[in-house]
Write an enzyme that holds these catalytic residues in place. Structure first.
Site, PDB file in Angstrom:
ATOM      1  N   HIS A 125       0.944  -1.242   0.076  1.00  0.00           N
ATOM      2  CA  HIS A 125       0.151  -0.088  -0.025  1.00  0.00           C
ATOM      3  C   HIS A 125       0.945   1.266   0.018  1.00  0.00           C
ATOM      4  O   HIS A 125       1.578   1.518   0.702  1.00  0.00           O
ATOM      5  CB  HIS A 125      -0.898   0.162   1.133  1.00  0.00           C
ATOM      6  N   LEU A 126       0.902   1.868  -0.967  1.00  0.00           N
ATOM      7  CA  LEU A 126       1.585   3.147  -1.259  1.00  0.00           C
ATOM      8  C   LEU A 126       1.383   4.140  -0.030  1.00  0.00           C
ATOM      9  O   LEU A 126       0.204   4.230   0.469  1.00  0.00           O
ATOM     10  CB  LEU A 126       1.022   3.987  -2.462  1.00  0.00           C
ATOM     11  N   HIS A 127       2.513   4.787   0.404  1.00  0.00           N
ATOM     12  CA  HIS A 127       2.496   5.573   1.602  1.00  0.00           C
ATOM     13  C   HIS A 127       3.736   6.744   1.487  1.00  0.00           C
ATOM     14  O   HIS A 127       4.874   6.064   1.284  1.00  0.00           O
ATOM     15  CB  HIS A 127       2.194   4.960   2.894  1.00  0.00           C
ATOM     16  N   GLN A 128       3.492   7.748   1.884  1.00  0.00           N
ATOM     17  CA  GLN A 128       4.858   8.728   1.771  1.00  0.00           C
ATOM     18  C   GLN A 128       4.988   9.043   3.168  1.00  0.00           C
ATOM     19  O   GLN A 128       3.979   9.451   4.269  1.00  0.00           O
ATOM     20  CB  GLN A 128       4.287   9.878   1.144  1.00  0.00           C
TER      21      GLN A 128
END
Length: 180
Positions: free
Chosen positions: A137-140
């Protein structure tokens, strides 16, 4: 100080090196867990269904949201995640990319105001091989930094002293977050 051990006063093997060790056994849950969640048990997919306080969510947007990192590098370590379960930045829609960027800018402004930080480390680890703790899951990451903090050595050593509780940090950031 609780949790700090002077190796010179213990039966530790070897020569004392002048460094103190801050033991943080609660981090073993994170360090020892090699499980990479998929869309069935993804913490970033589950968080939005919970209350903001329970999930450490600071702000919600249309396509993405901001929450505190449960295993922070520094106090106020925020994550910006799309609601949609995508793993790579190039899989995000233009709308998701734009909102992740806008939420990141707002998070920086709010963190400066509330936490008094002097700078930030901002980035994404794309894929498990690149160090993503939740690669699916993409996360910055938005990591506040202060002139007097200890740089990234604590990350390498997997030890960091955090002066504020996560719930308290979430409350102060959420209260200062601008509302449209």
């Amino acid at each position: 100080m609780d949790g700090v051990e002077d190796l010179g006063s213990t039966a530790a093997v070897g020569e004392p090196d002048g460094m103190q060790r801050l033991w943080v056994p609660h981090r073993m849950v994170y360090v020892a867990d090699q499980h990479q969640p998929d869309h069935h048990d993804c913490p970033f997919c589950e968080a939005p269904a919970r209350s903001d306080a329970d999930a450490l969510i600071v702000a919600r947007g249309e396509t993405a949201y901001v929450l505190l990192n449960l295993f922070p590098y520094n106090s106020g370590h925020l994550l910006v995640c799309p609601y949609r379960h995508v793993s790579m930045y190039d899989e995000a829609t233009p709308e998701e990319v734009a909102e992740i960027a806008a939420l990141t800018q707002t998070a920086m402004r709010v963190a400066r105001e509330v936490l008094g930080c002097h700078g930030f480390n901002i980035g994404m680890n794309q894929g498990q091989i690149a160090g993503a703790g939740v690669a699916a899951h993409l996360h910055q990451h938005i990591v506040p930094r202060w002139e007097s903090d200890a740089n990234f050595f604590p990350i390498i050593a997997q030890t960091k002293a955090l002066p504020q509780l996560l719930g308290d940090v979430r409350e102060s950031l959420a209260a200062a977050w601008p509302h449209p």
